[in-house]
Scaffold this motif. Structure first.
Motif, short mmCIF file in Angstrom:
data_model
loop_
_atom_site.label_atom_id
_atom_site.label_comp_id
_atom_site.label_asym_id
_atom_site.label_seq_id
_atom_site.Cartn_x
_atom_site.Cartn_y
_atom_site.Cartn_z
N ASP A 1 14.11 38.79 46.92
CA ASP A 1 15.01 38.13 46.00
C ASP A 1 15.55 39.04 44.80
OD1 ASP A 1 15.35 35.86 47.39
OD2 ASP A 1 13.64 34.83 46.32
N HIS A 2 14.52 40.04 44.31
CA HIS A 2 14.77 40.89 43.42
C HIS A 2 14.30 42.27 43.68
CE1 HIS A 2 15.39 37.41 41.13
NE2 HIS A 2 14.09 36.87 41.43
N GLY A 3 15.08 43.46 43.54
CA GLY A 3 14.96 44.69 43.89
C GLY A 3 15.52 45.01 45.13
N GLN A 4 15.16 46.31 45.71
CA GLN A 4 15.52 46.73 46.92
C GLN A 4 14.90 46.97 47.98
OE1 GLN A 4 18.00 50.33 45.98
NE2 GLN A 4 19.50 49.28 45.38
N VAL A 5 15.12 47.09 49.48
CA VAL A 5 14.51 47.11 50.32
C VAL A 5 13.93 48.79 50.49
CG1 VAL A 5 14.44 47.38 53.06
CG2 VAL A 5 15.39 45.45 51.90
N PRO A 6 12.90 48.85 50.44
CA PRO A 6 12.35 50.47 50.47
C PRO A 6 13.15 51.50 51.38
CG PRO A 6 10.59 49.16 50.48
CD PRO A 6 11.65 48.25 50.91
N GLN A 7 13.38 52.45 50.84
CA GLN A 7 14.34 53.75 51.74
C GLN A 7 13.85 53.76 52.77
OE1 GLN A 7 16.78 55.25 51.07
NE2 GLN A 7 16.93 56.66 52.72
N TYR A 8 12.38 53.87 53.21
CA TYR A 8 12.04 54.20 54.51
C TYR A 8 12.60 53.08 55.62
CZ TYR A 8 8.32 51.28 56.43
OH TYR A 8 7.65 49.99 56.95
N LEU A 9 12.65 51.86 55.28
CA LEU A 9 13.01 50.76 56.11
C LEU A 9 14.47 50.74 56.09
CD1 LEU A 9 10.64 47.79 54.75
CD2 LEU A 9 10.78 48.51 56.95
N ARG A 10 15.31 51.22 55.13
CA ARG A 10 16.78 51.44 55.20
C ARG A 10 17.31 52.47 56.30
NH1 ARG A 10 18.51 52.49 50.46
NH2 ARG A 10 16.70 52.29 49.03
N ALA A 11 16.04 53.40 56.34
CA ALA A 11 16.45 54.63 57.20
C ALA A 11 16.41 54.31 58.64
CB ALA A 11 15.43 55.82 56.67
N LEU A 12 15.66 53.24 58.88
CA LEU A 12 15.48 52.83 60.46
C LEU A 12 16.74 52.27 61.07
CD1 LEU A 12 11.94 51.04 59.97
CD2 LEU A 12 12.42 53.40 61.42
N PRO A 13 16.72 52.18 62.25
CA PRO A 13 17.85 51.33 62.88
C PRO A 13 17.81 49.93 62.48
CG PRO A 13 16.95 52.58 64.59
CD PRO A 13 16.07 52.64 63.47
N ASP A 14 18.85 49.07 62.43
CA ASP A 14 18.93 47.75 61.61
C ASP A 14 18.11 46.83 62.60
OD1 ASP A 14 20.70 48.55 60.12
OD2 ASP A 14 22.61 47.65 60.96
N LEU A 15 18.26 47.03 63.91
CA LEU A 15 17.31 46.31 64.72
C LEU A 15 16.51 47.24 65.71
CD1 LEU A 15 20.06 43.32 65.37
CD2 LEU A 15 17.86 43.07 64.29
N ILE A 16 15.20 46.67 65.80
CA ILE A 16 14.60 47.49 66.63
C ILE A 16 13.81 46.62 67.89
CG2 ILE A 16 12.12 48.80 66.70
CD1 ILE A 16 13.00 49.95 64.12
N VAL A 17 13.88 46.79 68.97
CA VAL A 17 13.30 45.76 69.95
C VAL A 17 12.20 46.77 70.76
CG1 VAL A 17 13.51 44.57 72.06
CG2 VAL A 17 15.43 44.76 70.48
N VAL A 18 10.98 46.11 70.47
CA VAL A 18 9.80 46.74 71.21
C VAL A 18 9.28 45.92 72.14
CG1 VAL A 18 7.54 47.64 70.79
CG2 VAL A 18 9.23 48.16 69.32
#
Length: 299
Positions: A112-129
């Motif tokens: 609710d406060h702050g930003q998603v870390p850069q490393y997560l924002r660098a990933l594809p929006d959705l990953i299926v494994v």
């Protein structure tokens, strides 16, 4: 430098939640965009992953969908348009009783406060494994532990829930990395110089770092260092340092009883006022209010 570990530490400053959801017949759910990260783990049955601009993806038991930075998406019994799916009602609701055709487990970190870390924002929006049970048998066991823990809500859930979410996300990302090694941009730096600088910053965020000092440690000019750091990490050195310091401060607020004066010193700020002002700019609230906000919610 393992930015994945640092990114997950940053996510722990948010609230965590988990929930088991069951559906039957013709059904569909839309998950609106949110600030944070989460996952769905298919426990029983099959469905389709729905996005705004990609073809639907078929999911089967054991599949994991990782929402790296909170992109809007949906799940449905059949291919559909995302906007046609009803939004999921958020909250700690128990799974529907009785027979069901489909069951999945949700886990989420919500910032609710702050930003998603850069490393997560660098990933594809959705990953299926699709987990490799032979190579990563622990992922299926972790999902079962989380399902039981989510259903029980017993003593110690405040400790086990974030730990299980962390482990599931790490295991999922490890397998995704292995499967996409030739083409994916794994969110860590392979640059030994920048990696060394990042390690110094994270090991001692309260030190009086400057761009000049960091560039000197890297053995580069300020201009060349700033350009190389920004290209590798995605943010200029001082912006990254401030975010690192405040993220460390947020974790101290969540995980310790240290005074604001102590936290200010440990994060490189000259006073409580300076730390509080910077923290409010980053997180949109005072350190005291942040410390009082709950850390668990319904996924």
């Amino acid at each position: 430098m393992d930015l994945m570990s640092e990114g997950l530490r940053g996510m722990r400053t948010g609230a965590v939640g988990s929930r088991v959801i069951r559906q039957s017949g013709a059904w569909g759910l839309r998950f609106p965009a949110f600030a944070g990260s989460g996952f769905h783990f298919v426990l029983h049955g099959s469905c389709w992953l729905i996005t705004e601009d990609q073809e639907p993806v078929a999911l089967k038991p054991g599949d994991v969908v990782l929402t790296s930075s909170g992109a809007a998406h949906g799940l449905s019994h059949a291919p559909a348009a995302l906007q046609d799916l009803p939004p999921l009602e958020l909250g700690p609701f128990p799974p529907a009783p009785g027979p069901f055709d489909f069951e999945f487990l949700c886990g989420a970190y919500r910032l609710d406060h702050g930003q998603v870390p850069q490393y997560l924002r660098a990933l594809p929006d959705l990953i299926v494994v699709s987990p490799d049970a032979d190579r990563l048998p622990g992922l299926l066991a972790l999902a079962e532990l989380l399902r039981v823990d989510t259903s029980g809500k017993g003593l110690g859930t405040g400790a086990t829930l974030p730990a299980l979410l962390d482990l599931i996300v790490v295991q999922t990302l490890r397998q995704w990395h292995d499967q996409h090694d030739a083409t994916a941009r794994w969110p860590k730096t392979e640059d030994p110089v920048i990696g060394g600088v990042l390690r110094m910053v994270h090991e001692d965020p309260g030190r009086s770092w400057t761009v000049g000092g960091l560039s000197e440690a890297a053995g580069m000019s300020r201009t060349a260092f700033t350009r190389r750091f920004t290209a590798e990490v995605g943010r200029p050195p001082m912006a990254y340092l401030i975010s690192c310091r405040l993220g460390h401060g947020a974790r101290l607020l969540r995980e310790t009883d240290a005074t604001l004066a102590t936290i200010a010193r440990r994060t490189g700020y000259s006073s409580e006022f300076a730390f509080s002002s910077a923290f409010r700019r980053e997180y949109g609230m005072s350190p005291t209010s942040f410390r009082r906000t709950p850390t668990e919610l319904g996924a």
